[in-house]
Scaffold this active site. Structure first.
Site, PDB file in Angstrom:
ATOM      1  N   HIS A 115      -8.688  36.537 -53.019  1.00  0.00           N
ATOM      2  CA  HIS A 115      -8.636  38.044 -53.057  1.00  0.00           C
ATOM      3  C   HIS A 115      -9.168  38.783 -53.852  1.00  0.00           C
ATOM      4  O   HIS A 115      -9.525  40.149 -53.066  1.00  0.00           O
ATOM      5  CB  HIS A 115      -6.553  38.271 -53.208  1.00  0.00           C
ATOM      6  CG  HIS A 115      -6.048  38.081 -51.976  1.00  0.00           C
ATOM      7  ND1 HIS A 115      -5.593  37.005 -52.627  1.00  0.00           N
ATOM      8  CD2 HIS A 115      -5.507  38.598 -51.203  1.00  0.00           C
ATOM      9  CE1 HIS A 115      -4.952  36.980 -50.447  1.00  0.00           C
ATOM     10  NE2 HIS A 115      -5.018  37.661 -50.207  1.00  0.00           N
ATOM     11  N   GLY A 116     -10.003  38.355 -54.681  1.00  0.00           N
ATOM     12  CA  GLY A 116     -10.860  39.389 -55.135  1.00  0.00           C
ATOM     13  C   GLY A 116     -11.021  38.767 -56.878  1.00  0.00           C
ATOM     14  O   GLY A 116     -10.331  37.922 -57.670  1.00  0.00           O
TER      15      GLY A 116
END
Length: 474
Positions: A324-325
């Site tokens: 996700h990041g």
């Protein structure tokens, strides 16, 4: 931006009018042009990454099919994985890991001069990278045959309705829809209309209005907040991210229906889940299945005893968080869900050992399980939304120690109820019926009333400011 303006709908209308007048081959040509134009409206420079990924995996898949020895097949698969993951790692994680390494070496007294690069994250890179990787892995495993038509494969990679935020389509499901003649059916229009209206309602009325509350709370220092205000702010974010992401997925599926395609379902009322495993069978289903099939099972799954199962669950969710990041908050979010899955599995194993016959869950215990699971998910959303681990910790401390109810908390809870309540009631009806598209089974009068309500709410209660889709950043 094209994604948030009337220009998108004009763009789609023009494509749609041309599309249905063309034969199959030219339809695919138009889809590829439209998809590249759609993505290029964000930043045309990053079209080269999609083209590069397409060419690499197209060639690798054909090479794997033609290869006679297993060693050569593994080499080709390694080239594909390293290429895709290398591109993803550079654009998404270089800055994060460079900064963390620099901090670590400075802490122990070793100067380290890593080059600092201001790298722009290409929108949707995680989605189409995982999609092309699944294609080459499936070809390597023998689960699907590669296509020899570069045009068809390019459409599979860049199909514009789901290009920038999924769902992550498998080649076994979606590629045949690209390569074969599409037959238009009248029910596609009404199914697409239902999905598009539902998606707009989730995005515009629910998510964008909830974003105002969530953003306000997470932009405020913890010293100026109380526990209930933080809790309601987390509720707001829970419905913001759900309305935003599931709304995009619904619109993508609806638009695809109008084009003659059937995308996989990506959400199934996730806030009605009764346990962590149930939640991941309902939330971002395409990613959950991707992580299960290409990470959890290859790691060993649950085949080598409890200890290895817990390890595999934790590693899978950690990497899911990192997907996700590049932020410690996402890693903590993944770790939290890994712990939840392990704890539930341990509890369920002991419960099944103590109970010889499996009893159906009664309504009251089921509702309590849903309520507990929803709040556990909200705790994870606090980690997901927080700017830093420190902010997440201070907000969690407030919720655990400061119970002062304020007029602001009352006002915010009223707004959450007004904006998210109708969606929850509708999804409770869907959950009871056990069918995602139950509204299509009722008469046109009731459907027209539901569509009119949804669109009127979007027009009468627009958000103060338009917000981009959250998952564009992933």
């Amino acid at each position: 931006m094209l994604f948030n303006s009337f220009a998108f709908w004009l763009f789609f209308l023009v494509v749609g009018l041309l599309y249905h007048r063309l034969p199959h081959r030219r339809q695919n040509v138009l889809l590829l042009i439209a998809s590249y134009f759609f993505y290029g409206c964000w930043d045309y420079r990053f079209l080269s990454l999609i083209v590069l990924s397409t060419l690499i995996d197209y060639a690798v898949a054909l090479g794997i099919q033609a290869a006679r020895g297993q060693r050569k097949k593994r080499l080709l698969l390694t080239i594909s994985l390293c290429s895709n993951l290398g591109i993803l790692a550079f654009f998404k994680y270089y800055g994060f890991f460079a900064a963390e390494l620099d901090t670590l070496f400075h802490t122990i007294g070793i100067p380290m001069l890593l080059p600092t690069l201001q790298v722009v994250l290409p929108v949707g890179i995680s989605f189409y990278t995982f999609q092309t990787m699944s294609y080459t892995i499936d070809v390597y495993r023998g689960d699907c045959k590669p296509t020899r038509d570069l045009l068809d494969f390019a459409v599979y990679v860049s199909f514009f309705p789901q290009l920038v935020a999924g769902p992550i389509e498998r080649a076994t499901h979606f590629l045949p829809q690209v390569t074969h003649q599409r037959v238009w059916r009248p029910e596609y229009f009404r199914e697409g209309l239902y999905l598009v209206v539902l998606g707009l309602f989730k995005k515009v009325f629910v998510a964008d209005n909830m974003a105002v509350l969530a953003n306000a709370i997470f932009a405020t220092p913890s010293s100026q907040l109380t526990g209930p205000e933080v809790l309601v702010g987390v509720y707001a974010f829970a419905f913001q991210i759900y309305g935003d992401f599931s709304g995009y997925s619904a619109i993508a599926r609806g638009v695809s229906k109008w084009l003659g395609f059937d995308l996989m379902v990506n959400f199934r009322m996730p806030y009605f889940a009764v346990d962590p495993s149930d939640f991941w069978r309902r939330w971002h289903i395409s990613l959950s299945q991707w992580l299960r099939d290409y990470l959890y099972i290859p790691l060993g799954g649950n085949r080598h005893g409890s200890l290895f199962t817990y390890r595999n669950l934790t590693l899978t969710m950690l990497l899911g968080g990192l997907w996700h990041g590049a932020n410690w908050t996402f890693i903590a979010w993944g770790a939290f869900h890994g712990v939840l899955l392990c704890a539930y599995r341990l509890w369920a194993t002991r419960k099944s050992a103590a109970t010889k016959t499996k009893q159906p869950q009664k309504l009251a215990p089921r509702l309590l399980s849903m309520l507990l699971m929803f709040h556990l998910v909200c705790i994870s959303w606090l980690l997901f939304r927080a700017e830093t681990i420190a902010q997440a910790g201070s907000f969690a401390w407030l919720m655990a120690t400061n119970f002062a109810w304020t007029p602001l908390a009352t006002m915010m809870l009223g707004m959450v109820t007004f904006y998210a309540g109708p969606l929850l009631l509708f999804e409770a009806w869907l959950e009871f019926r056990g069918e995602l598209e139950s509204l299509l089974d009722v008469g046109w009068g009731w459907r027209g009333l539901a569509y009119s309500y949804a669109l009127l709410m979007c027009f009468c209660f627009p958000p103060p400011a338009a917000a981009t889709f959250i998952y564009f950043q992933f």
